[in-house]
Design a protein around this motif. Structure first.
Motif, PDB file in Angstrom:
ATOM      1  N   TRP A 112      45.636  65.072  44.688  1.00  0.00           N
ATOM      2  CA  TRP A 112      45.503  66.032  45.778  1.00  0.00           C
ATOM      3  C   TRP A 112      46.349  67.290  45.536  1.00  0.00           C
ATOM      4  N   THR A 113      47.621  67.098  45.187  1.00  0.00           N
ATOM      5  CA  THR A 113      48.429  68.292  44.903  1.00  0.00           C
ATOM      6  C   THR A 113      47.976  68.942  43.598  1.00  0.00           C
ATOM      7  N   THR A 116      45.138  71.185  44.413  1.00  0.00           N
ATOM      8  CA  THR A 116      45.627  72.365  45.133  1.00  0.00           C
ATOM      9  C   THR A 116      46.303  73.356  44.196  1.00  0.00           C
ATOM     10  N   ALA A 191      47.486  77.002  51.053  1.00  0.00           N
ATOM     11  CA  ALA A 191      47.217  75.597  51.383  1.00  0.00           C
ATOM     12  C   ALA A 191      48.177  74.693  50.620  1.00  0.00           C
ATOM     13  N   THR A 192      48.603  73.627  51.298  1.00  0.00           N
ATOM     14  CA  THR A 192      49.402  72.563  50.700  1.00  0.00           C
ATOM     15  C   THR A 192      49.044  71.278  51.432  1.00  0.00           C
ATOM     16  N   PRO A 193      48.779  70.183  50.727  1.00  0.00           N
ATOM     17  CA  PRO A 193      48.460  68.933  51.426  1.00  0.00           C
ATOM     18  C   PRO A 193      49.662  68.422  52.229  1.00  0.00           C
ATOM     19  N   SER A 194      49.398  67.751  53.326  1.00  0.00           N
ATOM     20  CA  SER A 194      50.472  67.082  54.044  1.00  0.00           C
ATOM     21  C   SER A 194      51.089  66.015  53.146  1.00  0.00           C
ATOM     22  N   TYR A 207      56.462  68.132  52.728  1.00  0.00           N
ATOM     23  CA  TYR A 207      55.657  68.880  53.697  1.00  0.00           C
ATOM     24  C   TYR A 207      55.118  67.911  54.749  1.00  0.00           C
ATOM     25  N   LYS A 210      49.754  69.737  56.739  1.00  0.00           N
ATOM     26  CA  LYS A 210      49.010  70.620  55.856  1.00  0.00           C
ATOM     27  C   LYS A 210      49.285  72.073  56.234  1.00  0.00           C
ATOM     28  N   ARG A 220      52.879  63.386  45.822  1.00  0.00           N
ATOM     29  CA  ARG A 220      52.598  63.155  47.241  1.00  0.00           C
ATOM     30  C   ARG A 220      53.091  61.769  47.630  1.00  0.00           C
TER      31      ARG A 220
END
Length: 300
Positions: A112-113, A116, A191-194, A207, A210, A220
Motif C-alpha cells: 500500500w505505501t 502510494t 495522499a498517505t495510507p492510514s 499516520y 489517510k 504499514r
C-alpha cells in the motif's frame, strides 16, 4: 566492543512565552535531544500529579511544552514563576516515570505505501529509488534489509503526539551517531495510507488516518493508534495509543501475520502486547543498549 553511552546535552535557560490570554509556551531547547525531551516529559508529568487549580490542558512536545490555563483562576506571571521553580526542582538523574512498552508490528515495504510512494516520485529527492532505497543509501547501508533491521533494532520513545489527532512522534533510543536521519519529500504527497510508518528528520511517525504527508514511507502497521469510538479494549481510557513517555517496539512481520492481526483488529478482538516499566533516564543515558534490552523483556 564497549557500549557507547548517550552524550548528555547541556540545556540553556528555558524561554517562557505567552499564547493569547490562556496559554503559556515553554521552550527548553532549540534542538531536540533526550535531555530536552525527558525534561519536558518530567515537568508535564509532575504537573499532572500535582493537578494545580486552573490548568486546563498539558501538552509536552519534542523539546518544549505548552499549558492552557483558566485566566480567571491563574495569573500567567504567577504560573511562569511556578514553572521556573519546578524546572529547578527536577533532576533527570533522579527522576523516573511509569511507561508503557507497546509492541507495534510493521510490514516493511508493504504494497500500500509502495503504491502510494511510486505515484509521487516527481516530488521526491530521488525519483529513481523507493523511499527505503533512498533512506538506506544516504544513511550508509548497503541494503534496505540492513536499514530495516536498524530501524526495528532498538526501541523508540514517544516524544509527543500531535500535528493531526493521534499521530505519535517517536525518537529511536540510540546514541546520536547511530540515529537514522532522512529529509522529508521535496514537495508533500496529497495522499498517505492510514497506519503508514513514515520517517522525517530523526522521527518515526505513525499516520493515524489517510491524508497528505511528506515523510519517507517505510511500511504499514495493521494496528490502530487512534480509535475515536474507543471500540478496542486497549483504548478504553483514551482514544489515543500510545502517549508521550511510552516506548514503542517496531517489530518486523510478514504479510501473513499482518493479515491475521488486521482481521483481529477489524473484528474487535485484537489485544495489544503492552508491558510496564519504571523508566529511569539515568540508566538509559549510561547503558542504552543494555537498558533497551531490559525494557523489551517486559513484552510477551
Amino acid at each position: 566492543m564497549p557500549e557507547t553511552s548517550i552524550e548528555r546535552q547541556q540545556l540553556s535557560s528555558p524561554r517562557y512565552g505567552y499564547g493569547g490570554d490562556d496559554y503559556v509556551f515553554v521552550e527548553l531547547s532549540e534542538e531536540m535531544s533526550f535531555d530536552a525531551n525527558f525534561k519536558a516529559q518530567a515537568i508535564t508529568q509532575e504537573l499532572r500529579k500535582r493537578d494545580p487549580a486552573g490548568i486546563i490542558e498539558i501538552a509536552p512536545a519534542n523539546a518544549s511544552y505548552m499549558l492552557q490555563f483558566d485566566p480567571a483562576e491563574l495569573r500567567p506571571d504567577e504560573l511562569i514563576d511556578d514553572l521556573k521553580q519546578l524546572e529547578d526542582e527536577i533532576n533527570l538523574t533522579e527522576y523516573t516515570w511509569k511507561a508503557r512498552v507497546i509492541d507495534v508490528p510493521v510490514l516493511y515495504d508493504d504494497p500500500w505505501t509502495h503504491e502510494t510512494l511510486m505515484q509521487f516520485r516527481d516530488r521526491h529527492q530521488d525519483p529513481d529509488a523507493t523511499d527505503l532505497e533512498y533512506s538506506a543509501r544516504i544513511n550508509g547501508f548497503d541494503t534496505t534489509e540492513e536499514f530495516i533491521d536498524a530501524h526495528a533494532g532498538s526501541p523508540h520513545m514517544v516524544t509527543m503526539v500531535g500535528f493531526v489527532p493521534g499521530l505519535p512522534w517517536t525518537f529511536q533510543m540510540v546514541p546520536r551517531d547511530e540515529q537514522i536521519e532522512v529529509p522529508k519529500y521535496v514537495q508533500p504527497r496529497t495522499a498517505t495510507p492510514s497506519r503508514a510508518i513514515g520517517y522525517g528528520g530523526a522521527f518515526t511517525a505513525i499516520y493515524p488516518v489517510k491524508g497528505a504527508g511528506g515523510y519517507q514511507l517505510f511500511g504499514r502497521t495493521p494496528v490502530e493508534v487512534l480509535d475515536v469510538e474507543q471500540e478496542l479494549a486497549d483504548f478504553e481510557e483514551s482514544m489515543v495509543l500510545p502517549n508521550p513517555g511510552d516506548i514503542i517496539n517496531f517489530r518486523k512481520i510478514d504479510r501473513r501475520e499482518y493479515d491475521e492481526i488486521r482481521n483481529e483488529v477489524e473484528d474487535g478482538t485484537y489485544e495489544y502486547d503492552i508491558g510496564h516499566i519504571d523508566f529511569r533516564p539515568e540508566e538509559f543515558f549510561e547503558h542504552p543498549q543494555q537498558y533497551n534490552e531490559e525494557i523489551l523483556e517486559v513484552l510477551h
